[in-house]
Write an enzyme that holds these catalytic residues in place. Sequence first.
Site, PDB file in Angstrom:
ATOM      1  N   TYR A  66       0.777  -1.226  -0.042  1.00  0.00           N
ATOM      2  CA  TYR A  66      -0.036   0.030   0.079  1.00  0.00           C
ATOM      3  C   TYR A  66       0.939   1.113  -0.101  1.00  0.00           C
ATOM      4  O   TYR A  66       0.434   2.450   0.128  1.00  0.00           O
ATOM      5  CB  TYR A  66      -1.031  -0.080   1.229  1.00  0.00           C
ATOM      6  N   SER A 111       6.709   1.842  11.855  1.00  0.00           N
ATOM      7  CA  SER A 111       5.553   1.143  11.400  1.00  0.00           C
ATOM      8  C   SER A 111       5.396  -0.088  11.694  1.00  0.00           C
ATOM      9  O   SER A 111       6.030  -1.071  11.394  1.00  0.00           O
ATOM     10  CB  SER A 111       5.698   1.261   9.766  1.00  0.00           C
ATOM     11  N   CYS A 116      -2.385  17.441  10.863  1.00  0.00           N
ATOM     12  CA  CYS A 116      -2.630  18.197   9.735  1.00  0.00           C
ATOM     13  C   CYS A 116      -4.040  18.041   9.003  1.00  0.00           C
ATOM     14  O   CYS A 116      -4.753  18.892   8.566  1.00  0.00           O
ATOM     15  CB  CYS A 116      -1.619  18.356   8.592  1.00  0.00           C
ATOM     16  N   CYS A 155       3.248  18.790  -0.153  1.00  0.00           N
ATOM     17  CA  CYS A 155       2.686  17.867   0.637  1.00  0.00           C
ATOM     18  C   CYS A 155       3.096  16.421   0.348  1.00  0.00           C
ATOM     19  O   CYS A 155       3.326  16.361  -0.753  1.00  0.00           O
ATOM     20  CB  CYS A 155       1.231  17.886   0.776  1.00  0.00           C
ATOM     21  N   ASP A 156       3.293  15.862   1.387  1.00  0.00           N
ATOM     22  CA  ASP A 156       3.675  14.398   1.177  1.00  0.00           C
ATOM     23  C   ASP A 156       2.722  13.558   0.390  1.00  0.00           C
ATOM     24  O   ASP A 156       3.206  12.456  -0.296  1.00  0.00           O
ATOM     25  CB  ASP A 156       3.629  13.778   2.625  1.00  0.00           C
ATOM     26  N   CYS A 174     -15.679  10.038   5.641  1.00  0.00           N
ATOM     27  CA  CYS A 174     -16.772  10.801   6.407  1.00  0.00           C
ATOM     28  C   CYS A 174     -17.488  10.054   7.290  1.00  0.00           C
ATOM     29  O   CYS A 174     -17.801  10.199   8.539  1.00  0.00           O
ATOM     30  CB  CYS A 174     -17.646  11.817   5.491  1.00  0.00           C
TER      31      CYS A 174
END
Length: 419
Positions: A25, A127, A259, A280-281, A354
């Site tokens: 991923y 991780s 963030c 941004c990453d 959401c």
Amino acid sequence: MVKASREFQVFAKPVGSICNLDCHYCYYLKKEHLYPKGESFRMPDYILEEYIIQHIDASPGSVINFSWHGGEPTILGLDYFRKIVALQRKHQPPNRRITNGMQTNGTLLDEDWCHFLAAEGFAVGLSLDGPQEMHDRYRVTKGQNPTYKQAMRGHRLLRQHRIPCNILCVVHAQNVQHPSQVYQFFKQIGAQYVEFLALVEPQPDEEGGVSHRTVPAEALGDFLCTIFDEWMCQDIERVKVQMFEEAARTAFGQEHALCIFRKTCGDVPVIEHNGDFFSCDHFVNTEYRLGNIQETPLVDFLESPAQRAFGQAKLDTLPRYCQACELRDMCNGGCPKDRILHTPDGDAGLNYLCAGYKRFFTHCQPFVEELSALWCQQSLERQIPLARAKDAPASPKTGRNDPCPCGSGRKYKKCCLGT
């Protein structure tokens, strides 16, 4: 010397996207293709030093924070990081402190690495996706072999050397089904800080579609609620869970530290191995490459109209449905990269997660409200003595050891004299 107008965090990638693993991923491995084939992804010494100088110069606070990411930063070798620390000391301003953090898969950590990390005060993000079967599902080597045992060896070494360690757990379609097992595992290995990162992999050829690895939104909500209930009963003072801390920040009227939940973004840009600056990453592509620090100072990128516009777009594109949501302050629409759905009104820009966010933030709302009420009460109790002292007639006869005129019952020197 020009400073940034606000605090920032740069994901510095001195080895670019190069990694010793092939996690299924990982969104960053493919960034290698942005650069010519055969290019060295080891940040040269002259760029490394220039970046460190510019980062120090741009930092507005008394503490200067560096974050080393990848790819996998440890493949650069320990001597490279000794060089980093030496350059930081060389350019460290008087009366200012420098801190370092590193995100790693942990598989290359050994005694020498941990002696260094402990001695230099590094904080480490590790991780780890849960118990062996869940971790090894997607976190594999280039030969597709499991990595759990190597990662756990790294974790044991970090604990033995008492190095601050933040567990980063990617929540995917498999481990999301086992919230209690995942959380119990982290407690068993002594984790004190856990961050859950929901995996969302959009499918470009299908509107609103996601990969089979992507966590279902509703399942994420159930996952977080289950762990939250156990945390509430047993672990409030023992384990810090980033998602729960973010919810609690709203009780105190504080800005989100994470963030993805802030109203605007753009405060976590990327410096690639060759000095390229990206907004941004999650947006490392040609559209969001603003330039290179060899040609433009880092502070100019941080303060640039383009970077400001990138951050402001998060707020400006928030759908009306989200603007009217009673939980808006909790998530502010989430990360822009995940806004791939349409609202019930038909507007674009609804976050894929959401439903999960709503489930969790609604579930923890009573806890947040209780925290807010307690904080307000404590604040009021602190203010009453100050108000009494302000209104009390001045008395030259009140000595340091006399009862405080505010009526608190404490000695004057222990109460309002020191306010």
